[in-house]
Motif scaffolding. Structure first.
Motif, PDB file in Angstrom:
ATOM      1  N   SER A   1       1.759  36.832  43.319  1.00  0.00           N
ATOM      2  CA  SER A   1       0.714  37.026  44.331  1.00  0.00           C
ATOM      3  C   SER A   1       1.312  37.527  45.646  1.00  0.00           C
ATOM      4  O   SER A   1       0.713  38.370  46.323  1.00  0.00           O
TER       5      SER A   1
ATOM      6  N   ALA B   1       2.087  41.253  45.109  1.00  0.00           N
ATOM      7  CA  ALA B   1       0.859  42.059  45.145  1.00  0.00           C
ATOM      8  C   ALA B   1       0.368  42.228  46.580  1.00  0.00           C
ATOM      9  O   ALA B   1      -0.060  43.320  46.980  1.00  0.00           O
ATOM     10  N   GLY B   2       0.431  41.165  47.366  1.00  0.00           N
ATOM     11  CA  GLY B   2       0.041  41.256  48.772  1.00  0.00           C
ATOM     12  C   GLY B   2       0.924  42.219  49.547  1.00  0.00           C
ATOM     13  O   GLY B   2       0.450  42.980  50.390  1.00  0.00           O
TER      14      GLY B   2
ATOM     15  N   VAL C   1       2.515  44.834  48.303  1.00  0.00           N
ATOM     16  CA  VAL C   1       2.174  46.194  47.876  1.00  0.00           C
ATOM     17  C   VAL C   1       0.931  46.680  48.616  1.00  0.00           C
ATOM     18  O   VAL C   1       0.885  47.812  49.099  1.00  0.00           O
ATOM     19  N   VAL C   2      -0.078  45.837  48.736  1.00  0.00           N
ATOM     20  CA  VAL C   2      -1.303  46.211  49.453  1.00  0.00           C
ATOM     21  C   VAL C   2      -0.998  46.469  50.923  1.00  0.00           C
ATOM     22  O   VAL C   2      -1.500  47.431  51.521  1.00  0.00           O
ATOM     23  N   LEU C   3      -0.174  45.646  51.539  1.00  0.00           N
ATOM     24  CA  LEU C   3       0.190  45.811  52.945  1.00  0.00           C
ATOM     25  C   LEU C   3       0.926  47.127  53.170  1.00  0.00           C
ATOM     26  O   LEU C   3       0.599  47.882  54.095  1.00  0.00           O
TER      27      LEU C   3
ATOM     28  N   ALA D   1       0.884  49.840  51.274  1.00  0.00           N
ATOM     29  CA  ALA D   1      -0.039  50.951  51.030  1.00  0.00           C
ATOM     30  C   ALA D   1      -0.967  51.152  52.223  1.00  0.00           C
ATOM     31  O   ALA D   1      -1.244  52.286  52.630  1.00  0.00           O
ATOM     32  N   GLY D   2      -1.472  50.069  52.806  1.00  0.00           N
ATOM     33  CA  GLY D   2      -2.348  50.172  53.975  1.00  0.00           C
ATOM     34  C   GLY D   2      -1.642  50.776  55.172  1.00  0.00           C
ATOM     35  O   GLY D   2      -2.197  51.625  55.871  1.00  0.00           O
TER      36      GLY D   2
END
Length: 142
Positions: free
Chosen positions: A14, A17-18, A20-22, A24-25
């Protein structure tokens, strides 16, 4: 069963995944200052655009009210009226700032606009569909 405690691998997954999202943003938002490519056409700096005018080679009506730039495929003579805060034609037809026709007038066709770092752009190749007109009474103010 699902009542068993989750292992450490779920916590690590988790967090990964967080992350990766950060990332990408940040990458996506960091690109926000780039001018768009074709078919977008530069209109100029938002603060230097007239309140309503025809946009040079595109022939579109560009409306710049309170820093919000909109473009329409509109008939000649349509202009912004500050008194009514609407778009009006000398023959009495009236539209809302969204291009929606009022008092039974056919709506204008909106064209996508974009503002990047204070510069306005329009995509004249991608007109949208007109909004449904409304029969609300509208009296021209100009």
């Amino acid at each position: 069963m699902l009542r068993a405690p989750l292992g450490l691998q779920w916590v690590v997954a988790s967090l990964a995944a967080g992350l990766v999202v950060l990332v990408a943003g940040v990458l996506l938002l960091g690109r926000g200052g780039e001018a768009p490519g074709e078919p977008w056409v530069e209109l100029g700096a938002v603060e230097s655009l007239a309140t309503s005018s025809a946009a040079g080679p595109t022939g579109l009506l560009v409306v710049n009210v309170a820093g919000r730039v909109r473009a329409f495929d509109a008939p000649d003579g349509v202009a912004y009226c500050a008194t009514s805060n609407r778009l009006e034609h000398p023959d009495g037809r009236v539209w809302a700032l969204t291009g929606r026709g009022l008092a039974g007038t056919a709506s204008l066709v909106a064209v996508p606009t974009l503002t990047v770092s204070g510069i306005a752009y329009v995509d004249p190749t991608a007109p949208g569909g007109p909004l449904d007109p409304v029969d609300d009474p509208a009296v021209p103010g100009c």
